[in-house]
Design a protein around this motif. Structure first.
Motif, PDB file in Angstrom:
ATOM      1  N   LEU A  22       0.677  -1.209  -0.153  1.00 46.84           N
ATOM      2  CA  LEU A  22       0.091  -0.144  -0.229  1.00 46.84           C
ATOM      3  C   LEU A  22       1.120   0.510  -0.190  1.00 46.84           C
ATOM      4  O   LEU A  22       2.002   0.953   0.678  1.00 46.84           O
ATOM      5  N   PHE A  23       0.779   2.008  -0.941  1.00 44.98           N
ATOM      6  CA  PHE A  23       1.590   3.461  -1.332  1.00 44.98           C
ATOM      7  C   PHE A  23       3.034   3.005  -0.998  1.00 44.98           C
ATOM      8  O   PHE A  23       4.216   3.277  -0.837  1.00 44.98           O
ATOM      9  N   MET A  25      -0.741   1.086   6.557  1.00 50.77           N
ATOM     10  CA  MET A  25      -1.417   1.372   6.945  1.00 50.77           C
ATOM     11  C   MET A  25      -1.563   3.366   7.423  1.00 50.77           C
ATOM     12  O   MET A  25      -2.844   3.239   7.190  1.00 50.77           O
ATOM     13  N   ALA A  26      -1.113   4.106   7.552  1.00 50.56           N
ATOM     14  CA  ALA A  26      -1.053   5.530   7.401  1.00 50.56           C
ATOM     15  C   ALA A  26      -2.332   6.433   6.684  1.00 50.56           C
ATOM     16  O   ALA A  26      -2.866   7.165   7.428  1.00 50.56           O
ATOM     17  N   LYS A  27      -2.426   5.960   6.176  1.00 53.59           N
ATOM     18  CA  LYS A  27      -3.099   6.661   4.895  1.00 53.59           C
ATOM     19  C   LYS A  27      -4.938   5.740   4.479  1.00 53.59           C
ATOM     20  O   LYS A  27      -5.429   6.433   3.505  1.00 53.59           O
ATOM     21  N   VAL A  28      -4.517   4.646   5.344  1.00 51.07           N
ATOM     22  CA  VAL A  28      -6.129   4.255   5.242  1.00 51.07           C
ATOM     23  C   VAL A  28      -7.175   4.646   5.235  1.00 51.07           C
ATOM     24  O   VAL A  28      -7.498   3.861   6.680  1.00 51.07           O
ATOM     25  N   PRO A  33      -8.308  10.142   5.631  1.00 52.53           N
ATOM     26  CA  PRO A  33      -7.239   8.459   4.615  1.00 52.53           C
ATOM     27  C   PRO A  33      -7.046   9.290   3.003  1.00 52.53           C
ATOM     28  O   PRO A  33      -7.704  10.164   2.478  1.00 52.53           O
ATOM     29  N   GLU A  34      -6.161   8.170   2.162  1.00 51.40           N
ATOM     30  CA  GLU A  34      -6.037   8.115   0.773  1.00 51.40           C
ATOM     31  C   GLU A  34      -6.710   7.845  -0.057  1.00 51.40           C
ATOM     32  O   GLU A  34      -7.107   7.160  -1.107  1.00 51.40           O
ATOM     33  N   LEU A  35      -6.251   6.207   1.008  1.00 52.84           N
ATOM     34  CA  LEU A  35      -7.415   5.104   0.234  1.00 52.84           C
ATOM     35  C   LEU A  35      -8.689   4.932   0.842  1.00 52.84           C
ATOM     36  O   LEU A  35      -7.872   4.521   2.768  1.00 52.84           O
ATOM     37  N   LEU A  36      -9.705   4.043   0.914  1.00 51.28           N
ATOM     38  CA  LEU A  36     -10.444   3.607   1.632  1.00 51.28           C
ATOM     39  C   LEU A  36     -10.782   2.543   0.943  1.00 51.28           C
ATOM     40  O   LEU A  36     -10.629   2.375  -0.600  1.00 51.28           O
ATOM     41  N   ILE A  37     -10.826   1.760   2.087  1.00 47.31           N
ATOM     42  CA  ILE A  37     -11.203   0.193   1.293  1.00 47.31           C
ATOM     43  C   ILE A  37     -12.811  -0.333   1.765  1.00 47.31           C
ATOM     44  O   ILE A  37     -12.890  -0.258   3.517  1.00 47.31           O
TER      45      ILE A  37
END
Length: 249
Positions: free
Chosen positions: A63-64, A76-79, A151-155
């Motif tokens: 991730l990233f 996971m910092a931006k998730v 977040p920059e990514l959303l799951i």
């Protein structure tokens, strides 16, 4: 530009022989990536591995650019994550639930709570107890919690599952607006073909634990093929290959 999500040869097989096998997929920055497949295809398994809730037997997830197995905190910092059912303390108000959740994020406070309530359309209902929320409102509260950390990514795992038509439309509009205005990249699983086609720019089709196709939705539209038709073609192709590979008597 580095991909936001990189998955290579991801494999996890359970005792009942179900699971995922050698999954390769890439989510680019700015994507609303639809991870599509029927119930039991392995979508939630992949998402749990991506977020560290389950461990793969083989393969790599980044991730990233950070490997989740060795650089988990950085990865996971931006998730933000919403997997399966959105949980909340039903005897508390929506806002109070967010106030409890925000304690996990140093430096983020009341202003961000106001922002996420507005983003998901819960500002008018923030002081009502979550027990009185509809399923759609509970899903939006779960999304608000996932948004707290900016977040920059959303799951999101099946974010429209169980919602009525109005709830599905509202959730879809929120996701598309967040992608457009907040520049958030999305990885969304679903078994609802129509929702994926309306919402996503890229699709990954998962069948019996294997990713059988990745494609741009625009390419399908230009070729005159619906997502449903593409899915059925891919499944027929997989079945034909397996018939040919099966030992003959």
């Amino acid at each position: 530009m580095k991909p936001v999500v990189e998955i290579r040869q991801l494999t996890k097989v359970y005792n009942n022989s179900r699971g995922v096998h050698e999954v390769n997929m890439t989510v680019q920055q700015g994507d609303i990536y639809g991870f599509f497949g029927p119930n039991g295809a392995g979508k939630t398994t992949v998402m749990k591995i991506i977020t560290g809730l389950s461990k793969a037997q083989h393969g790599e997830v980044k991730l990233f650019g950070y490997d989740i197995s060795t650089q988990y905190e950085q990865a996971m910092a931006k998730v933000g994550v919403l997997i399966e059912t959105a949980e909340a303390y039903t005897y508390m108000s929506g806002r109070r639930n967010l106030e409890l959740a925000v304690r996990f994020y140093p430096g983020i406070g009341g202003e961000r709570i106001d922002e996420v309530l507005e983003l998901v359309g819960l500002t008018p209902y923030q002081h009502e107890k979550a027990a009185g929320y509809s399923l759609g409102m509970k899903q939006r509260l779960g999304l608000a919690m996932a948004l707290l950390s900016k977040p920059e990514l959303l799951i999101l795992d099946e974010p429209t599952n169980g919602l009525d038509i109005e709830g599905m439309v509202q959730m879809r509009e929120i996701i598309m607006r967040l992608a457009r205005e907040e520049r958030i990249t999305f990885l969304i699983s679903s078994h609802l073909i129509h929702e994926m086609e309306l919402m996503c720019n890229r699709i990954g089709i998962l069948h019996q634990g294997r990713l059988v196709r990745e494609t741009l939705v625009a390419e399908l539209v230009q070729s005159g093929v619906t997502l449903e038709q593409a899915y059925l073609r891919e499944i027929d192709s997989v079945r034909n290959v397996r018939k040919e590979e099966a030992p003959h008597a």
